[in-house]
Write a protein that holds these residues in place. Structure first.
Motif, PDB file in Angstrom:
ATOM      1  N   UNK A 251       0.825  -1.201   0.000  1.00 31.15           N
ATOM      2  CA  UNK A 251       0.000   0.000   0.000  1.00 31.15           C
ATOM      3  C   UNK A 251       0.861   1.254   0.000  1.00 31.15           C
ATOM      4  N   UNK A 252       1.890   1.279   0.844  1.00 26.96           N
ATOM      5  CA  UNK A 252       2.772   2.446   0.920  1.00 26.96           C
ATOM      6  C   UNK A 252       3.497   2.667  -0.405  1.00 26.96           C
ATOM      7  N   UNK A 257       3.933   5.685  -5.690  1.00 25.80           N
ATOM      8  CA  UNK A 257       3.917   5.714  -7.152  1.00 25.80           C
ATOM      9  C   UNK A 257       2.807   6.613  -7.674  1.00 25.80           C
ATOM     10  N   UNK A 258       1.641   6.554  -7.045  1.00 28.66           N
ATOM     11  CA  UNK A 258       0.521   7.395  -7.470  1.00 28.66           C
ATOM     12  C   UNK A 258       0.854   8.864  -7.254  1.00 28.66           C
ATOM     13  N   UNK A 259       1.520   9.157  -6.139  1.00 31.63           N
ATOM     14  CA  UNK A 259       1.822  10.546  -5.795  1.00 31.63           C
ATOM     15  C   UNK A 259       2.898  11.146  -6.680  1.00 31.63           C
ATOM     16  N   UNK A 260       3.866  10.330  -7.108  1.00 29.08           N
ATOM     17  CA  UNK A 260       5.023  10.866  -7.828  1.00 29.08           C
ATOM     18  C   UNK A 260       4.988  10.579  -9.312  1.00 29.08           C
ATOM     19  N   UNK A 286      12.966   9.244  -3.647  1.00 26.32           N
ATOM     20  CA  UNK A 286      11.845   8.373  -3.324  1.00 26.32           C
ATOM     21  C   UNK A 286      11.165   7.783  -4.528  1.00 26.32           C
ATOM     22  N   UNK A 287      10.866   8.605  -5.552  1.00 30.97           N
ATOM     23  CA  UNK A 287      10.131   8.098  -6.696  1.00 30.97           C
ATOM     24  C   UNK A 287      10.960   7.076  -7.458  1.00 30.97           C
ATOM     25  N   UNK A 381      -1.924   9.561 -14.494  1.00 36.70           N
ATOM     26  CA  UNK A 381      -3.381   9.729 -14.458  1.00 36.70           C
ATOM     27  C   UNK A 381      -4.096   8.532 -13.839  1.00 36.70           C
ATOM     28  N   UNK A 382      -3.353   7.654 -13.160  1.00 37.27           N
ATOM     29  CA  UNK A 382      -4.002   6.474 -12.585  1.00 37.27           C
ATOM     30  C   UNK A 382      -4.973   6.865 -11.473  1.00 37.27           C
ATOM     31  N   UNK A 383      -4.761   8.002 -10.826  1.00 39.13           N
ATOM     32  CA  UNK A 383      -5.683   8.435  -9.776  1.00 39.13           C
ATOM     33  C   UNK A 383      -7.093   8.608 -10.326  1.00 39.13           C
ATOM     34  N   UNK A 384      -7.208   9.100 -11.571  1.00 39.67           N
ATOM     35  CA  UNK A 384      -8.522   9.260 -12.186  1.00 39.67           C
ATOM     36  C   UNK A 384      -9.184   7.900 -12.383  1.00 39.67           C
TER      37      UNK A 384
END
Length: 500
Positions: A251-252, A257-260, A286-287, A381-384
């Motif tokens: 999860x972390x 990955x989603x954030x960066x 980090x990324x 754009x995976x958050x979308x």
């Protein structure tokens, strides 16, 4: 190894090979060192040059190495005889003068600190058995790779330290560098070795390139790259096993990955061997670190990806079991805790992912619903897609999967909390409910709004179109402007609440 040798393994060693990775390692070389070395000749007097054959490494001793003038004359005679190089003891000529002389005559000059006679023996051995000399290098690389352990960055540090004049990088399956040097694909030659992943796919590719003109060097590099494959697959297996036991880690990692997004890699392991690679590993961004870890797990981090969401319909105390079952059904994808359930993304398109998700629902011991988001270009754009999957899972029923790209008004309305909205809906529809004694007008209005017109509404209700038109006239007469978009939306929501 036989296939590799056929492509140049037994080709004569070059002067540069002798200095970079052979018996002359550590010597100071001036000149390109591109000539092949086919033999060795010890020269103690300039007259001996008359019998020196082309492509011979000339080792100066005695009077031939007694001073700057003698070395300069030996260099001129070496040029006349097309010798491969001149090897002289340090001190016979200044470093600066040697560099100028080598450049002017086009003859490679090498200064050694050891006894020239001992050097001559080693060079002769390498020249007579180039395959044996290269085998020694490969053996040393194998030892260093074993010491590096299961770490992608340390492995790349060893490769770049032990293969002089060569740049090596580890690319993910999308062709982006994960570790090593970014200039690995440039140079006069290149070599590639595929690193296999799980489920028959490719984890990535080891790519090397350089400027050496030696016909045997690419074959040596390709062999060493092949030795590194085992270390990289062990690294991936270790990372996968760790993540499989710790879904909090998954999860972390997924959230990072989603954030960066996909990010750009650094140059860990660029120089200094395994120690430098280890330090770069600790200090890396980090990324970049997240991308390397995701690659080891086989997660898709580039190209078209599609998100999914699983929503449990009853509380469950065994979340790790659910995550393990999801991972088993969907393959090498992240499984992260999101909202009330579990989510992630896959390289599969929406249709195939929805099919696999339905199979997953049948394996879970608890009632669940699933949602699949729209396909997007990548992690940027995976958050979308994740939001779409979450919305789709919310409206899906037990054991079903809803695709966000196919959600219509009916699916969206199905997610509304009808109990809470029933009173406001009755207020909106009050003029209609006062004249609609049997509920016919309410059903007709809902059908028209859902179907987008009178004709399809008539087909849905099994009545004539004129009947629908007459009922719509009564609805309009009650004070409803059906040509206004906002009014139609409010009425559609209210009808759904009242009829649920």
């Amino acid at each position: 190894m036989s296939a590799v040798r056929a492509s140049g393994w037994e080709a004569p060693v070059t002067v540069a090979e002798l200095v970079d990775a052979g018996p002359l390692a550590g010597a100071r070389m001036y000149g390109a060192g591109e000539n092949p070395v086919r033999g060795v000749r010890i020269v103690d007097e300039l007259a001996v040059f008359a019998t020196v054959a082309p492509h011979t490494a000339v080792v100066l001793i005695g009077t031939a190495a007694s001073g700057g003038w003698a070395v300069e004359m030996a260099m001129r005679r070496a040029w006349e005889q097309a010798a491969a190089c001149v090897i002289a003891p340090a001190g016979g000529l200044s470093e600066g003068s040697g560099e100028v002389l080598a450049e002017r005559l086009g003859v490679t000059l090498i200064f050694v600190d050891e006894d020239p006679l001992i050097v001559a023996v080693r060079v002769a051995s390498a020249a007579s058995r180039p395959d044996a000399a290269r085998t020694q290098l490969v053996a040393r690389c194998a030892t260093r790779l074993a010491e590096a352990g299961a770490s992608a960055r340390r492995v790349l540090g060893v490769l770049n330290a032990e293969l002089p004049g060569t740049s090596v990088a580890f690319l993910d399956r999308y062709g982006r560098p994960l570790a090593g040097r970014r200039d690995a694909a440039t140079g006069r030659w290149s070599a590639e070795v595929t690193v296999p992943g799980r489920e028959g796919g490719a984890l990535g590719t080891l790519v090397a390139g350089g400027s050496s003109r030696s016909p045997g060097w690419p074959a040596v590099v390709r062999t060493v790259l092949g030795l590194a494959v085992a270390s990289l697959t062990a690294w991936a297996a270790q990372e996968s096993l760790t993540a499989a036991r710790d879904f909090a880690l998954q999860t972390a990692l997924a959230e990072r990955l989603i954030a960066t997004g996909p990010g750009e890699p650094g140059e860990a392991g660029k120089a200094g061997g395994a120690g430098a690679a280890a330090r770069a590993d600790e200090a890396d961004g980090g990324s970049d670190e997240a991308r390397v870890a995701a690659t080891a797990l086989g997660w898709p981090i580039g190209g078209p990806i599609t998100a999914y969401q699983l929503r449990p319909l009853t509380p469950t105390a065994d979340a790790p079991l659910a995550q393990a079952l999801v991972a088993a059904a969907l393959g090498q994808v992240p499984v992260l805790v999101r909202g009330e359930g579990w989510a992630g993304w896959s390289a599969d398109g929406p249709e195939k992912l929805a099919e696999r998700l339905r199979h997953c629902l049948r394996t879970l011991p608890w009632p669940c619903a699933g949602g699949v988001g729209a396909q997007v270009e990548g992690l940027q754009t995976v958050a979308e897609s994740l939001l779409g999957a979450e919305a789709a899972a919310y409206v899906a029923g037990e054991g079903t999967v809803v695709r966000a790209d196919r959600m219509g008004p009916a699916e969206l309305l199905g997610a509304l909390p009808t109990g809470v909205l029933r009173a406001p809906a009755a207020v909106v529809l009050r003029p209609l409910l006062e004249i609609d004694r049997d509920g016919t007008l309410l059903v007709t209005l809902a059908a028209v709004l859902d179907e987008g017109g009178a004709l399809k509404a008539a087909e849905r209700l099994g009545v004539h179109r004129n009947t629908i038109t007459t009922r719509l006239d009564r609805i309009r007469a009650a004070g409803f402007d059906l040509d206004d978009a906002a009014t139609r939306l409010a009425l559609q929501l209210a009808c759904h609440v009242m009829l649920t």
